[in-house]
Design a protein around this motif. Structure first.
Motif, mmCIF file in Angstrom:
data_model
loop_
_atom_site.group_PDB
_atom_site.id
_atom_site.type_symbol
_atom_site.label_atom_id
_atom_site.label_comp_id
_atom_site.label_asym_id
_atom_site.label_seq_id
_atom_site.Cartn_x
_atom_site.Cartn_y
_atom_site.Cartn_z
ATOM 1 N N GLU A 184 0.913 -1.133 0.056
ATOM 2 C CA GLU A 184 -0.041 0.015 -0.139
ATOM 3 C C GLU A 184 0.922 1.167 0.227
ATOM 4 O O GLU A 184 1.827 1.353 0.849
ATOM 5 C CB GLU A 184 -1.107 0.095 1.084
ATOM 6 N N GLY A 185 0.577 2.234 -1.038
ATOM 7 C CA GLY A 185 1.478 3.504 -1.068
ATOM 8 C C GLY A 185 2.599 2.824 -1.878
ATOM 9 O O GLY A 185 3.497 3.854 -2.053
ATOM 10 N N LEU A 186 3.008 1.930 -2.067
ATOM 11 C CA LEU A 186 4.319 1.374 -2.776
ATOM 12 C C LEU A 186 4.066 0.921 -4.336
ATOM 13 O O LEU A 186 5.072 0.317 -4.685
ATOM 14 C CB LEU A 186 5.133 0.379 -1.851
ATOM 15 N N ILE A 187 2.969 1.293 -4.860
ATOM 16 C CA ILE A 187 2.696 0.658 -6.032
ATOM 17 C C ILE A 187 2.815 1.977 -7.245
ATOM 18 O O ILE A 187 2.207 2.926 -7.083
ATOM 19 C CB ILE A 187 1.180 0.172 -6.198
ATOM 20 N N TYR A 188 3.614 1.847 -8.079
ATOM 21 C CA TYR A 188 3.749 2.750 -9.379
ATOM 22 C C TYR A 188 2.782 1.990 -10.393
ATOM 23 O O TYR A 188 3.096 1.022 -10.887
ATOM 24 C CB TYR A 188 5.154 2.722 -9.688
ATOM 25 N N ALA A 189 1.886 2.857 -10.991
ATOM 26 C CA ALA A 189 0.889 2.491 -11.769
ATOM 27 C C ALA A 189 1.398 2.414 -13.109
ATOM 28 O O ALA A 189 1.922 3.500 -13.704
ATOM 29 C CB ALA A 189 -0.430 3.532 -12.002
ATOM 30 N N ILE A 190 1.452 1.252 -13.844
ATOM 31 C CA ILE A 190 1.956 1.033 -15.073
ATOM 32 C C ILE A 190 0.829 1.412 -16.142
ATOM 33 O O ILE A 190 -0.257 1.237 -15.961
ATOM 34 C CB ILE A 190 2.350 -0.288 -15.138
ATOM 35 N N ASP A 191 1.194 2.047 -17.243
ATOM 36 C CA ASP A 191 0.268 2.422 -18.126
ATOM 37 C C ASP A 191 -0.484 1.020 -18.646
ATOM 38 O O ASP A 191 0.009 0.155 -18.844
ATOM 39 C CB ASP A 191 0.889 2.936 -19.372
ATOM 40 N N GLY A 192 -1.788 1.234 -18.835
ATOM 41 C CA GLY A 192 -2.609 0.189 -19.249
ATOM 42 C C GLY A 192 -2.266 -0.420 -20.396
ATOM 43 O O GLY A 192 -2.748 -1.486 -20.844
ATOM 44 N N GLY A 193 -1.712 0.396 -21.594
ATOM 45 C CA GLY A 193 -1.158 -0.003 -22.653
ATOM 46 C C GLY A 193 -0.183 -1.196 -22.453
ATOM 47 O O GLY A 193 0.067 -1.997 -23.745
ATOM 48 N N TRP A 194 0.403 -1.339 -21.620
ATOM 49 C CA TRP A 194 1.454 -2.472 -21.503
ATOM 50 C C TRP A 194 0.892 -3.712 -21.593
ATOM 51 O O TRP A 194 1.518 -4.855 -22.047
ATOM 52 C CB TRP A 194 2.368 -2.220 -20.204
ATOM 53 N N ILE A 195 -0.102 -3.994 -20.890
ATOM 54 C CA ILE A 195 -0.582 -5.317 -20.623
ATOM 55 C C ILE A 195 -2.102 -5.375 -20.711
ATOM 56 O O ILE A 195 -3.023 -4.561 -20.204
ATOM 57 C CB ILE A 195 -0.215 -5.739 -19.310
ATOM 58 N N LEU A 196 -2.649 -6.499 -21.575
ATOM 59 C CA LEU A 196 -4.159 -6.397 -21.835
ATOM 60 C C LEU A 196 -4.456 -7.797 -21.165
ATOM 61 O O LEU A 196 -4.077 -8.658 -21.283
ATOM 62 C CB LEU A 196 -4.561 -6.416 -23.271
ATOM 63 N N SER A 197 -5.471 -7.755 -20.130
ATOM 64 C CA SER A 197 -5.941 -8.646 -19.378
ATOM 65 C C SER A 197 -7.197 -9.244 -19.798
ATOM 66 O O SER A 197 -8.151 -8.732 -20.464
ATOM 67 C CB SER A 197 -5.825 -8.397 -17.904
ATOM 68 N N GLY A 198 -7.710 -10.632 -19.421
ATOM 69 C CA GLY A 198 -8.873 -11.121 -19.461
ATOM 70 C C GLY A 198 -9.101 -12.078 -20.603
ATOM 71 O O GLY A 198 -10.042 -12.750 -20.925
ATOM 72 N N LEU A 199 -8.012 -12.587 -21.366
ATOM 73 C CA LEU A 199 -8.055 -13.644 -22.343
ATOM 74 C C LEU A 199 -8.292 -15.081 -21.685
ATOM 75 O O LEU A 199 -8.417 -15.692 -22.655
ATOM 76 C CB LEU A 199 -6.579 -13.455 -23.075
ATOM 77 N N GLY A 200 -8.584 -15.175 -20.521
ATOM 78 C CA GLY A 200 -8.729 -16.530 -20.051
ATOM 79 C C GLY A 200 -10.085 -16.774 -19.471
ATOM 80 O O GLY A 200 -10.446 -17.657 -18.813
ATOM 81 N N HIS A 201 -10.926 -15.520 -19.861
ATOM 82 C CA HIS A 201 -12.295 -15.593 -19.291
ATOM 83 C C HIS A 201 -13.168 -14.730 -20.061
ATOM 84 O O HIS A 201 -14.501 -15.170 -19.965
ATOM 85 C CB HIS A 201 -12.480 -15.301 -17.975
ATOM 86 N N ASP A 202 -12.791 -13.807 -21.032
ATOM 87 C CA ASP A 202 -13.680 -12.746 -21.599
ATOM 88 C C ASP A 202 -13.738 -13.182 -22.923
ATOM 89 O O ASP A 202 -12.511 -12.826 -23.596
ATOM 90 C CB ASP A 202 -13.082 -11.467 -21.273
#
Length: 595
Positions: free
Chosen positions: A524-542
């Motif tokens: 908590e407070g130590l996460i650097y938010a990566i740009d969403g363009g780096w990774i696309l999730s959901g290919l295992g359920h959507d």
């Protein structure tokens, strides 16, 4: 003496009389109890004690947050449910019981719902209960088989409902006989036929005669109680049968996605046997130099799946501008260690180096010898929710949130000479060069990760406590993580995680549930938010991911149950994964991996 004998005889008679009465009472009771169940009267009873599962209030159903939080799929841990309190209206979720790798079905991070009327409707929705199974079922829906047999059974049940009332009507003997004959005829047909193919050629005419008789019966004013009772019975029977088949299908689906495919089991066994038949030269000296060089680009993969880890490495190397400075560290368990070892010695990936480590044989400084190390894969939790701004009856969204396991918190001790690593889950495929990640300015943060803002820490405050964290902080996901190990060591995050895990551990909670809560607080407070363009999730359920978005993403993440190496994997996404398999390998052909 006579008086005494008389008194004794009298008391004996009283005891015998009491015994006879007791036996008669038991006999009567043994007859009444089955009768009560046969008539369904027990459904009207209400226990004064703990409520049944159907009666349990929503707050109790959701109280299982991370008690049963794991859904394993082969090659990784699947993470699932929890729930929270005091969230905006219409945020929902449900905890489903999950036990161990072999028996659990699913779990979900639950976001509680305040409107009870919405809970009653939502609780019946398939996706809310069974997650990605419902997407799979929708995509593989088949036309109903033996529809004529089912229609005959329905008409027979309706005719039986009307017959007793019609038989009592005066001057309706003809209609009564007609109904009776049609009932007997359909009973005979159904006793000889279980499928549409078995039905006699004249069945359409028989059905028409039955429908005509039922239509005549409906014209009369009959006793509604009997008809209502019979029709309710058919409704209840149909509903129970549908629920049974859905639960059975969902269980078989979960069993399929959690079971190692035969081809992959064959591959692992063949590689292990081959390793011991002729141990290869593994070039330990040259590998040792590269594996500890902090100037190189080090990637870490936790996996017990030979093919999955191979695809991650191959796809990364194929898209890299320079592979000579790439070092991949595959951490696995003892069972798969030798198969992994031989595979990566037999297959080369340009100029990249691959090191395979057995988690169970590592000797770490300051680690208790009494505690044996074991491999724990990234945890995956199913999250079902309504968006805060969505209307009450809007469809539920289901996502799969992956997060670090206990093994990830040993990274600073395993790689003591390294200052930065990139951690990749074994269910990702790399489509672009990742060298830019190594020049990422994280501003003093420890973990660069994709944020999962559908779930915020405030929604979990019942389980995380009230203080010590920003309640608006988003949860985060594994899959792609850039880790600053030097900063990690300075902050003693491993010790922080282990302390939180000890404090949160209870007899009821699984270690995966504890890992979720402790991970969220540790970073908590130590996460650097990566740009969403780096990774696309959901290919295992959507099933609905846009193809253009897939082509633009740097990394594809197959989070969810339907992994690309499984038969149940989503077909249109499989080729993105399969094209990085080493198809020329002899063992792949022998084990029918490419079939």
């Amino acid at each position: 003496m006579k008086g005494g004998a008389s008194s004794y005889g009298y008391s004996a008679k009283r005891r015998w009389r009491g015994l006879v009465i007791g036996v008669l009472g038991l006999v009567i009771l043994s007859m009444l109890v089955p009768l009560v169940f046969l008539l369904g009267l027990h459904n009207g009873f209400r226990s004064a004690g703990y409520p049944s599962e159907q009666q349990r209030p929503t707050s109790d159903v959701l109280r299982n947050f991370t008690n049963n939080a794991k859904n394993k799929t082969f090659g990784r841990g699947s993470k699932h449910n929890s729930q929270a309190t005091e969230v905006p209206p219409r945020s929902i979720a449900q905890s489903l019981p999950v036990k161990n790798q072999n028996t659990n079905v699913d779990a979900a991070v639950g976001l509680p719902l305040y409107a009870k009327d919405v809970v009653d409707d939502i609780g019946k929705l398939c996706e809310f209960k069974f997650g990605s199974y419902c997407h799979w079922r929708q995509e593989h829906r088949e036309e109903m088989k033996d529809s004529m047999v089912k229609k005959l059974k329905d008409q027979l049940f309706v005719a039986r409902a009307f017959y007793p009332s019609i038989a009592k009507l005066p001057r309706q003997d003809k209609l009564s006989r007609e109904l009776k004959l049609n009932i007997q005829e359909l009973e005979r047909v159904l006793s000889e036929s279980t499928t549409d193919v078995d039905l006699p050629p004249q069945i359409a005419k028989k059905l028409q005669r039955m429908e005509a008789a039922i239509a005549k019966a409906k014209l009369f004013h009959v006793e509604c109680n009997n008809v209502d009772k019979k029709l309710r019975q058919i409704y209840d029977m149909t509903e129970d049968e549908a629920n049974f088949h859905m639960k059975q299908s969902a269980f078989l689906y979960q069993l399929a996605v959690q079971t190692m495919p035969k081809s992959l089991h064959c591959l692992s066994m063949r590689l292990t046997v081959e390793y011991f038949k002729s141990p290869p030269n593994d070039m330990k000296l040259s590998m040792a130099e590269k594996s500890t060089d902090p100037m190189l680009h080090h990637y870490v993969i936790f996996s017990n799946n030979v093919l999955a880890s191979s695809v991650v490495i191959n796809s990364t190397v194929m898209h890299s501008k320079e592979s000579v400075n790439q070092v991949f560290h595959v951490l696995t368990d003892e069972q798969n260690y030798f198969a992994m070892k031989l595979w990566f010695l037999r297959n080369t990936y340009k100029e990249a180096t691959v090191q395979v480590l057995n988690m169970e044989s590592l000797k770490l400084d300051n680690h208790s010898k009494a505690t044996l190390l074991h491999l724990s894969l990234p945890e995956e939790f199913r999250v079902s929710f309504h968006s805060v701004d969505s209307p009450p009856m809007a469809p539920i969204r289901t996502e799969y949130m992956s997060i670090f396991s206990h093994s990830h918190y040993l990274l600073p001790k395993i790689f003591q000479n390294l200052n930065k690593v990139v951690v990749l889950d074994d269910d990702v495929v790399v489509q672009q060069d990742l060298s830019a990640l190594w020049s990422l300015d994280m501003g003093g943060k420890v973990n660069a990760a994709v944020q999962f803002c559908s779930l915020r820490l405030d929604q979990l405050k019942k389980y995380l406590g009230e203080n010590g964290y920003n309640k608006n902080s988003c949860a985060w996901m594994s899959g792609l993580n850039v880790i600053d190990l030097a900063r990690w060591r300075n902050l003693n995050l491993t010790e922080t995680f282990q302390r939180l895990a000890r404090e949160m551990t209870t007899h009821e909670e699984s270690i995966e549930a504890v890992a979720l809560r402790a991970s969220l607080l540790s970073f908590e407070g130590l996460i650097y938010a990566i740009d969403g363009g780096w990774i696309l999730s959901g290919l295992g359920h959507d099933y609905g991911i846009d193809i253009e978005a897939i082509s633009k993403a740097a990394i594809l993440h197959y989070n969810g149950n339907m992994k690309p190496w499984l038969e149940l994997g989503i077909p249109k996404y499989k080729h993105y994964w399969k094209k990085f398999l080493s198809r020329e390998d002899q063992f792949l052909s022998e084990c029918n991996v490419n079939s």
